[in-house]
Design an enzyme around this catalytic site. Structure first.
Site, mmCIF file in Angstrom:
data_model
loop_
_atom_site.group_PDB
_atom_site.id
_atom_site.type_symbol
_atom_site.label_atom_id
_atom_site.label_comp_id
_atom_site.label_asym_id
_atom_site.label_seq_id
_atom_site.Cartn_x
_atom_site.Cartn_y
_atom_site.Cartn_z
ATOM 1 C CB CYS A 94 31.709 28.081 -1.907
ATOM 2 S SG CYS A 94 31.388 28.286 -0.043
ATOM 3 C CG HIS A 101 31.078 23.705 -2.142
ATOM 4 N ND1 HIS A 101 32.458 23.679 -1.267
ATOM 5 C CD2 HIS A 101 30.404 24.613 -1.491
ATOM 6 C CE1 HIS A 101 32.322 24.612 -0.251
ATOM 7 N NE2 HIS A 101 30.842 25.073 -0.479
ATOM 8 C CG ASN A 148 31.382 25.003 3.439
ATOM 9 O OD1 ASN A 148 32.321 25.057 2.763
ATOM 10 N ND2 ASN A 148 30.017 25.613 3.084
HETATM 11 O O1 UT7 Z 1 28.900 27.002 1.175
HETATM 12 C C1 UT7 Z 1 28.177 27.859 0.606
HETATM 13 C C2 UT7 Z 1 26.815 27.422 0.455
HETATM 14 N N1 UT7 Z 1 26.122 27.037 1.651
HETATM 15 C C3 UT7 Z 1 25.123 26.314 1.814
HETATM 16 O O2 UT7 Z 1 24.822 26.027 0.597
HETATM 17 C C4 UT7 Z 1 24.422 26.314 3.059
HETATM 18 C C5 UT7 Z 1 22.840 26.365 2.830
HETATM 19 N N2 UT7 Z 1 22.227 26.316 3.964
HETATM 20 C C6 UT7 Z 1 21.922 25.206 4.919
HETATM 21 O O3 UT7 Z 1 22.732 24.299 4.688
HETATM 22 C C7 UT7 Z 1 21.122 25.133 6.123
HETATM 23 O O4 UT7 Z 1 20.313 26.146 5.783
HETATM 24 C C8 UT7 Z 1 21.622 25.196 7.555
HETATM 25 C C9 UT7 Z 1 22.356 24.043 7.690
HETATM 26 C C10 UT7 Z 1 22.636 26.368 7.553
HETATM 27 C C11 UT7 Z 1 20.566 25.583 8.210
HETATM 28 O O5 UT7 Z 1 19.618 24.553 8.407
HETATM 29 P P1 UT7 Z 1 18.033 24.794 8.307
HETATM 30 O O6 UT7 Z 1 17.379 23.725 8.357
HETATM 31 O O7 UT7 Z 1 17.865 25.629 7.158
HETATM 32 O O8 UT7 Z 1 17.980 25.712 9.625
HETATM 33 P P2 UT7 Z 1 17.297 27.028 10.195
HETATM 34 O O9 UT7 Z 1 18.528 28.045 9.948
HETATM 35 O O10 UT7 Z 1 16.011 27.182 9.478
HETATM 36 O O11 UT7 Z 1 17.276 26.829 11.758
HETATM 37 C C12 UT7 Z 1 16.181 26.011 12.184
HETATM 38 C C13 UT7 Z 1 16.026 25.894 13.796
HETATM 39 C C14 UT7 Z 1 15.678 27.291 14.281
HETATM 40 O O12 UT7 Z 1 15.108 27.225 15.480
HETATM 41 P P3 UT7 Z 1 13.552 27.558 15.539
HETATM 42 O O13 UT7 Z 1 13.601 28.997 15.043
HETATM 43 O O14 UT7 Z 1 12.922 26.560 14.538
HETATM 44 O O15 UT7 Z 1 13.087 27.334 17.082
HETATM 45 C C15 UT7 Z 1 17.537 27.587 14.709
HETATM 46 O O16 UT7 Z 1 17.566 28.465 15.896
HETATM 47 O O17 UT7 Z 1 17.427 25.213 14.069
HETATM 48 C C16 UT7 Z 1 17.840 26.182 15.180
HETATM 49 N N3 UT7 Z 1 19.433 26.176 14.792
HETATM 50 C C17 UT7 Z 1 20.146 25.209 15.621
HETATM 51 N N4 UT7 Z 1 19.889 24.361 16.571
HETATM 52 C C18 UT7 Z 1 20.840 23.822 17.009
HETATM 53 C C19 UT7 Z 1 20.256 26.771 14.059
HETATM 54 N N5 UT7 Z 1 21.354 26.264 14.189
HETATM 55 C C20 UT7 Z 1 21.565 25.418 15.186
HETATM 56 C C21 UT7 Z 1 22.472 24.574 15.828
HETATM 57 N N6 UT7 Z 1 21.887 23.760 16.943
HETATM 58 N N7 UT7 Z 1 23.652 24.793 15.493
#
Ligand code: UT7
Length: 335
Positions: A114, A262, A292
């Protein structure tokens, strides 16, 4: 000492729009989750046989070259940033040289994920400052969609990424105090495995093992991201590297006319905007439309902001990125 200025910008995205609802038909996700956590409404995916990382880069480059008012024959060097080259090697830089019909100038490929476009800009800036080159074509282009795990298993990553390309021409200028004032690059390899695609990689797998295993559960070809850990590091590093760029030029946050972060997650951009107390006019986001696009995200956003008349001559423009590596970077530009 020479300065480098961005004299031309262009971008290209595939026509194929993939909405959150489209994704929810193939994986267990929904529009509400994606919008709430990332701000993304839709992204572009290439259609097989139509676009490649190189071809999109070439399309963006043609626009940038025309807007710079130069000919392809005036380009002295190519720097191409991508994590999604169509071949393992060679990288797309040489194919841009071929497809644009440019003479046998040098072509350099940059990874750096990125932060790739800012690393590429920094490299180009140095070549211009030393007087070695006059016009450099810098491209960021990504085809992510063909390498994502489009099953529920990969949903936390696959809904985020999109395809597209952006390009800039950096040209020599002798007007001091304008153009690229400084660039700032960082890396912290301690977290290399927190956002990664492990394979193909010569250190990870032997090709003979891959052929032998042919394991359908092998996820090493898909991007892995420790999302919350990456998020927490991103907000800290974005802030640091923006401040570092301002301080290096004796500037303050209030001097920023346009910050282009970014496009990793709208929530990250909003966090930075609030932290620095910037108004909506001072920050540009387009992740809502494209997701992204890794190395392409900054040049696409920069081009759109410029096309919308939101960057004018004399403006202070700050570009900042954070991503896999971890790597992070900023560029401070007097337009
Ligand atoms: O470009 C390089 C740099 N990248 C970044 O800076 C990205 C940084 N990270 C993020 O933007 C976020 O961490 C994400 C958007 C990737 C994920 O969001 P989050 O709030 O950290 O969610 P999580 O991974 O902790 O997941 C929360 C819940 C989980 O369910 P449980 O375990 O709470 O039941 C996941 O299974 O959301 C669930 N989940 C989804 N649900 C519906 C994960 N992905 C999805 C999805 N749709 N696509």
């Amino acid at each position: 000492m020479f300065q480098s200025r961005i004299t031309g910008l262009g971008y290209y995205v595939p026509d194929n729009v993939v909405t959150n609802d489209d994704l929810s038909k193939i994986i267990d996700t929904n529009d509400e989750w994606i919008v709430e956590r990332t701000g993304i409404n839709e992204r572009r995916h290439v259609v097989k046989g139509e676009d490649t990382t190189t071809s999109m880069g070439v399309k963006a480059a043609k626009i940038a070259i025309e807007r710079a008012g130069i000919s392809k024959d005036d380009i002295d060097f190519i720097v191409f940033a991508t994590i999604s080259p169509e071949y393992y090697f060679p990288g797309p830089g040489v194919m841009v040289q071929r497809d644009l019909g440019i003479k046998t100038i040098g072509a350099l490929d940059v990874r750096n994920q990125c932060s790739g476009f800012l690393y590429a800009i920094s490299v180009a800036d140095q070549y211009i400052k030393t007087g070695m080159y006059k016009n450099i074509l810098v491209i960021g282009s990504e085809v992510q969609s063909t390498g994502l795990d489009m099953t529920t298993r990969g949903r936390s990553v696959s809904v985020i990424f999109g395809d597209g390309a952006g390009a800039a021409i950096l040209s020599r200028s002798e007007t001091e105090g304008t153009g690229i004032l400084s660039t700032h690059l960082h890396a912290e390899g301690a977290h290399a495995e927190e956002l990664t695609v492990l394979a193909p990689g010569m250190g990870k797998r032997w090709v003979t093992d891959i052929i032998k295993d042919n394991d359908p559960d092998d996820v090493s070809y898909f991007p892995y991201m420790n999302g919350q850990f990456v998020f927490k590091n991103a907000v800290v590093r974005f802030s640091e590297v923006i401040k570092e760029g301002l301080e290096a030029n004796q500037l303050e946050v209030k001097d920023i006319d346009m910050l282009i972060p970014h496009q990793a997650n709208l929530r990250i951009s909003q966090f930075i905007q609030n932290k620095f107390g910037l108004s909506d006019d001072q920050v540009f986001n387009n992740i809502q439309k494209y997701g992204n696009t890794t190395a392409a995200s900054i040049p696409i956003a920069l081009t759109e902001a410029w096309e919308a008349g939101r960057i004018k001559s004399g403006d202070l423009v700050v570009l900042a990125a954070f991503g896999s590596g971890f790597t992070w970077a900023s560029a401070v530009i007097r337009w």
